[in-house]
Design a protein around this motif. Structure first.
Motif, PDB file in Angstrom:
ATOM      1  N   GLU A  97       2.439  -6.198   9.340  1.00 23.23           N
ATOM      2  CA  GLU A  97       2.729  -4.893   9.988  1.00 23.23           C
ATOM      3  C   GLU A  97       2.330  -3.749   9.056  1.00 23.23           C
ATOM      4  N   ALA A  98       2.014  -2.592   9.419  1.00 26.45           N
ATOM      5  CA  ALA A  98       1.628  -1.410   8.903  1.00 26.45           C
ATOM      6  C   ALA A  98       2.716  -0.342   8.890  1.00 26.45           C
TER       7      ALA A  98
ATOM      8  N   PRO B 180       0.349   3.578  12.193  1.00 25.46           N
ATOM      9  CA  PRO B 180      -0.735   4.314  11.935  1.00 25.46           C
ATOM     10  C   PRO B 180      -1.141   5.580  12.917  1.00 25.46           C
TER      11      PRO B 180
ATOM     12  N   VAL C 121      -0.756   4.648   4.830  1.00 20.16           N
ATOM     13  CA  VAL C 121      -0.346   3.493   5.417  1.00 20.16           C
ATOM     14  C   VAL C 121      -0.244   2.318   4.380  1.00 20.16           C
ATOM     15  N   ARG C 122       1.044   1.727   4.391  1.00 22.69           N
ATOM     16  CA  ARG C 122       0.953   0.356   3.647  1.00 22.69           C
ATOM     17  C   ARG C 122       0.736  -0.940   4.630  1.00 22.69           C
ATOM     18  N   LEU C 123      -0.107  -1.761   4.491  1.00 26.85           N
ATOM     19  CA  LEU C 123      -0.257  -3.179   5.365  1.00 26.85           C
ATOM     20  C   LEU C 123       0.409  -4.143   4.494  1.00 26.85           C
TER      21      LEU C 123
ATOM     22  N   ASP D 295      -3.002  -0.717   0.427  1.00 31.45           N
ATOM     23  CA  ASP D 295      -2.438   0.827   0.791  1.00 31.45           C
ATOM     24  C   ASP D 295      -3.640   1.658   1.099  1.00 31.45           C
TER      25      ASP D 295
ATOM     26  N   ALA E 251      -3.253  -1.516  13.231  1.00 27.81           N
ATOM     27  CA  ALA E 251      -3.462  -2.904  12.463  1.00 27.81           C
ATOM     28  C   ALA E 251      -2.717  -3.981  13.396  1.00 27.81           C
TER      29      ALA E 251
ATOM     30  N   LEU F 119      -8.290  -4.468  12.230  1.00 31.53           N
ATOM     31  CA  LEU F 119      -8.016  -2.894  11.715  1.00 31.53           C
ATOM     32  C   LEU F 119      -8.923  -2.138  12.474  1.00 31.53           C
TER      33      LEU F 119
END
Length: 478
Positions: free
Chosen positions: A378-379, A383, A389-391, A434, A444, A454
């Motif tokens: 998950e993002a 997004p 955004v943290r993946l 990140d 994502a 992505l």
């Protein structure tokens, strides 16, 4: 002009019996309301009557608009007789034809008889009233629509007929009905109604509905089209999502939800005004629009085999109990997307680990075991091409575990030991990357085959970011 038709269809059926048995009779009657307008100038009703265990009568009545507000009526009547009322032995046919003038009624009666054998028959009577509604009386159109839908569908009215941008509206417990002379009367209900209200209803770019909520060809999804060149689509695996303009036209050209993109998983989102940029997320891809043309997003992809290799290494690195021997790791399932009001949830990948575990005792055979763990990629946050955004990856529910040996000894302890060893390794989300706002991440996505993709803005920064991301994915370590 709209025609409000109130009808009653009645049947008097005779099943002719030979002596010493007595003839049998049955009566059937159904009533209803329907609307004819510019978008639906013709409608049908269908009913079946049965009698005596042997006779079945089918009546199919068609109402069609004709000139001067009149409605033409045509009927196809069929009588079947056999050893049961499900017989396919057609023994008699008849037609029923007539016309109902505007603001008047008509009664049509027609007998359909068994012309093959016996004296079976049915007298079919149609009573129909045709109220021709004046376009200058919008509230009458809304009330007629509500009557056609029925109170079980609409619930009680909770507002009067009120003016809205471009038309009129009446709110009910379970739906809202909108009307304008150009769009006709249409209902909006459920989650689509919630999303339409959230977007601003008739004050939004969607404007007024031009369809009722309608089933998609898969009979699971639902949609309403709107006069503002937009639609709201709903599916239990996505939630209600708006799609508009050029993106909608492109999606439609690919087959709507039956095309490769699937259902929309986000509303259309605007990125910037200069140049004008929008995008919509879908179950299987992203559509990006700039000014008056679609542009393919920049992408970075980790294949199914790459996903499997990365997670196999992650499982082996995180299960540090020396007694646990992992002999195989495989992907055994990919879920559908998950429904949400604003942004659908990503697919979940289920991994299966299998092997042996040392019992620690010479007299207890080493148990075989397998474990299935659902993993969500998950993002955070979702997004939008404009935020950091943290993946990350995390466990999405409890693991399923099974252990066995031929003696059936020690398996309970094995199960608990493996559960603790595996779940402790995934007790907290694992950060993958990140991604800064400047990279322009659009989505994502886990694809149906378990690949991860992505999507980035198709500009210089986005294409550069996609190249960096591809290198990271090619050498992914969790």
């Amino acid at each position: 002009m709209t025609n409000l038709i109130n009808y009653t269809l009645s049947m008097r059926i005779k099943d002719d019996e030979s002596w010493p048995f007595s003839d049998e009779y049955a009566n059937r009657s159904v009533s209803g309301t329907l609307l004819l307008d510019d978008t639906t100038p013709e409608r049908q009703i269908f009913d079946i009557g049965r009698c005596g265990g042997e006779v079945r009568v089918e009546a199919r009545i068609t109402f069609s608009r004709s000139g001067g507000g009149a409605v033409r009526v045509s009927g196809d009547l069929r009588l079947y007789e056999g050893t049961s009322t499900n017989s396919s032995d057609l023994d008699g046919t008849a037609g029923m034809n007539g016309s109902v003038a505007a603001d008047s009624g008509v009664t049509l009666t027609q007998r359909v008889a068994n012309t093959d054998e016996g004296g079976d028959w049915a007298d079919v009577t149609l009573q129909a009233n045709n109220d021709a509604l004046d376009a200058r009386d919008p509230c009458a159109h809304i009330d007629a629509k509500a009557a056609a839908l029925g109170i079980a569908f609409t619930g009680n009215a909770v507002s009067g007929c009120e003016n809205v941008r471009g038309g009129q509206r009446k709110r009910f417990q379970h739906c809202d009905i909108y009307y304008s002379a150009s769009t006709g009367a249409h209902e909006v209900h459920g989650d689509i109604r919630r999303k339409y209200d959230f977007k601003g209803g008739p004050n939004s770019d969607l404007f007024l509905p031009v369809t009722d909520e309608t089933a998609t060809p898969d009979r699971i999804g639902r949609y309403n089209h709107f006069s503002g060149n937009g639609s709201i689509y709903w599916h239990p695996d996505t939630g209600p999502m708006e799609v508009r303009g050029g993106i909608r036209a492109t999606w439609a050209g690919q087959g709507w939800e039956r095309g490769g993109l699937g259902y929309p998983t986000s509303d259309e989102m605007m990125i910037g005004q200069s140049p004008a940029q929008w995008f919509s997320d879908f179950q299987n891809g992203v559509l990006f629009w700039q000014d008056n043309a679609g542009i393919d997003p920049a992408v970075a992809t980790l294949s199914r085999s790459g996903v499997l290799a990365a997670f196999e290494a992650a499982f082996r690195n995180r299960i540090t109990d020396a007694r646990v021997d992992i002999q195989s790791v495989s992907i055994v399932g990919v879920s559908s997307t998950g429904g949400d009001f604003m942004r659908s949830r990503n697919r979940t990948i289920t991994f299966r680990l299998a092997g042996e575990v040392s019992s620690g005792h010479w007299f207890i055979p080493d148990p075989d075991w397998w474990l299935e763990m659902p993993i969500l990629i998950e993002a955070i946050p979702a997004p939008n091409a404009a935020t950091d955004v943290r993946l990350q990856v995390r466990r999405n529910g409890s693991a399923r575990i099974h252990a066995s040996n031929f003696a059936g000894i020690g398996t309970r302890e094995t199960v608990e030991g493996i559960r603790n060893a595996v779940e402790s390794g995934f007790s907290a989300p694992i950060s993958v990357a990140d991604i800064p706002a400047a990279a322009g991440l659009l989505s994502a996505k886990v694809l149906p085959d378990a690949a991860v993709r992505l999507y980035f803005r198709p500009d210089v920064a986005g294409r550069f970011a996609a190249g960096i991301a591809q290198g990271r994915l090619d050498n992914l370590q969790l």
